[in-house]
Scaffold this active site. Structure first.
Site, PDB file in Angstrom:
ATOM      1  N   SER A  67      41.618  44.311  37.111  1.00  0.00           N
ATOM      2  CA  SER A  67      41.736  44.634  38.539  1.00  0.00           C
ATOM      3  C   SER A  67      43.178  44.867  38.992  1.00  0.00           C
ATOM      4  CB  SER A  67      41.120  43.517  39.392  1.00  0.00           C
ATOM      5  OG  SER A  67      41.970  42.399  39.462  1.00  0.00           O
ATOM      6  N   LYS A  73      46.012  38.921  43.077  1.00  0.00           N
ATOM      7  CA  LYS A  73      45.966  40.163  43.843  1.00  0.00           C
ATOM      8  C   LYS A  73      47.325  40.411  44.477  1.00  0.00           C
ATOM      9  CE  LYS A  73      41.433  40.487  43.271  1.00  0.00           C
ATOM     10  NZ  LYS A  73      40.826  41.506  42.371  1.00  0.00           N
TER      11      LYS A  73
END
Length: 267
Positions: A82, A148
């Protein structure tokens, strides 16, 4: 896709190593004492004094290591894509656990003595919000960490138009982005008012909605962040499970140290 860092592979391994170190230290001390008791009295006193000095040093090292892992820096491994291409599967990195403040034990994420606040586009590690876990994971009480990039800070307005991110109505420059799907999901009107849109998103109600390429605008609530993965088409993030509470924050990605050919300061 999810971009999580499994506690079972990282923190648990560190803890297991620490526990084995403690057990090994105890066994070593016991074996040393037994050996000393079999020596003549004068030699026994000399060796006992020497071993006690060594034992004190060993326990100090174990204590220092445990404090460093809890408060200062910790190693993590990236298991998914990701954050491609900034971080790829199998990358090992050190996380700065004190830059946003030192966690106070036995509190709900309280931190003290922060060096700085989270900035736009910082790469952060945080405890995955429960809403982002599957029903099975929630039922089993699973805890895992996500990694993230911080896109929106408290009070920011965030909107995505055709894969382009706007923060406070300004296009965000993102040279790190990676896209794996040229198709742009169209904007679908799902709510009658912006207030209803904000309320459902804030509650984590977008898990199965087409919010990947066109999203918002929403306002990041106080004490929360809006986070996304660099591999924008393959990241399960704030677009879907809502705002990240500040109390879940663990630290800032610092250095990629393995594999050797990818060593770098992370930014």
């Amino acid at each position: 896709m999810f971009g999580f860092i499994s506690i079972s592979e990282t923190e648990l391994n560190s803890r297991i190593g620490l526990y084995f170190g403690i057990i090994g230290g105890v066994i070593g001390v016991i074996a040393g004492v037994i050996g000393i008791l079999n020596k003549p009295e004068k030699e026994r006193e000399k060796l006992l004094r020497k071993d006690l000095d060594w034992s004190d040093t060993g326990w100090s090292a174990v204590l220092l290591a445990s404090l460093l892992m809890y408060f200062v820096v910790q190693a993590f491994k990236i298991p998914s894509g990701s954050m491609r291409m900034t971080l790829v599967e199998g990358d090992h990195l050190f996380v700065n656990k004190f830059i946003y403040g030192i966690h106070v034990p036995l509190t709900d994420g309280k931190r003290v003595l922060p060096i700085k606040k989270v900035q736009h586009q910082d790469i952060i590690i945080f405890l995955c919000p429960k809403i982002a876990l599957s029903q099975d994971e929630q039922r089993r009480g699973v805890e895992k960490d996500f990694i993230k990039r911080a896109i929106g800070l408290p009070g920011d307005t965030v909107e995505i138009r055709g894969k382009k991110v706007y923060v406070n109505n300004k296009l965000l420059e993102e040279p790190y982005l990676n896209f794996e799907d040229e198709y742009i999901q169209p904007r679908i009107k799902l709510f009658n008012t912006n207030q209803e849109y904000q309320k459902v998103w804030s509650a984590g109600g977008f898990r199965s909605l087409p919010a990947r390429d066109n999203f918002g605008p929403i306002t990041v609530p106080p004490g929360h962040f809006f986070v996304m993965g660099d591999n924008r088409d393959k990241s399960f993030d704030s677009r879907f499970w809502g705002p990240l509470p500040d109390r879940n924050l663990k630290g800032n990605a610092l250095i990629l140290y393995w594999p050797i050919n990818r060593i770098k300061i992370i930014k």
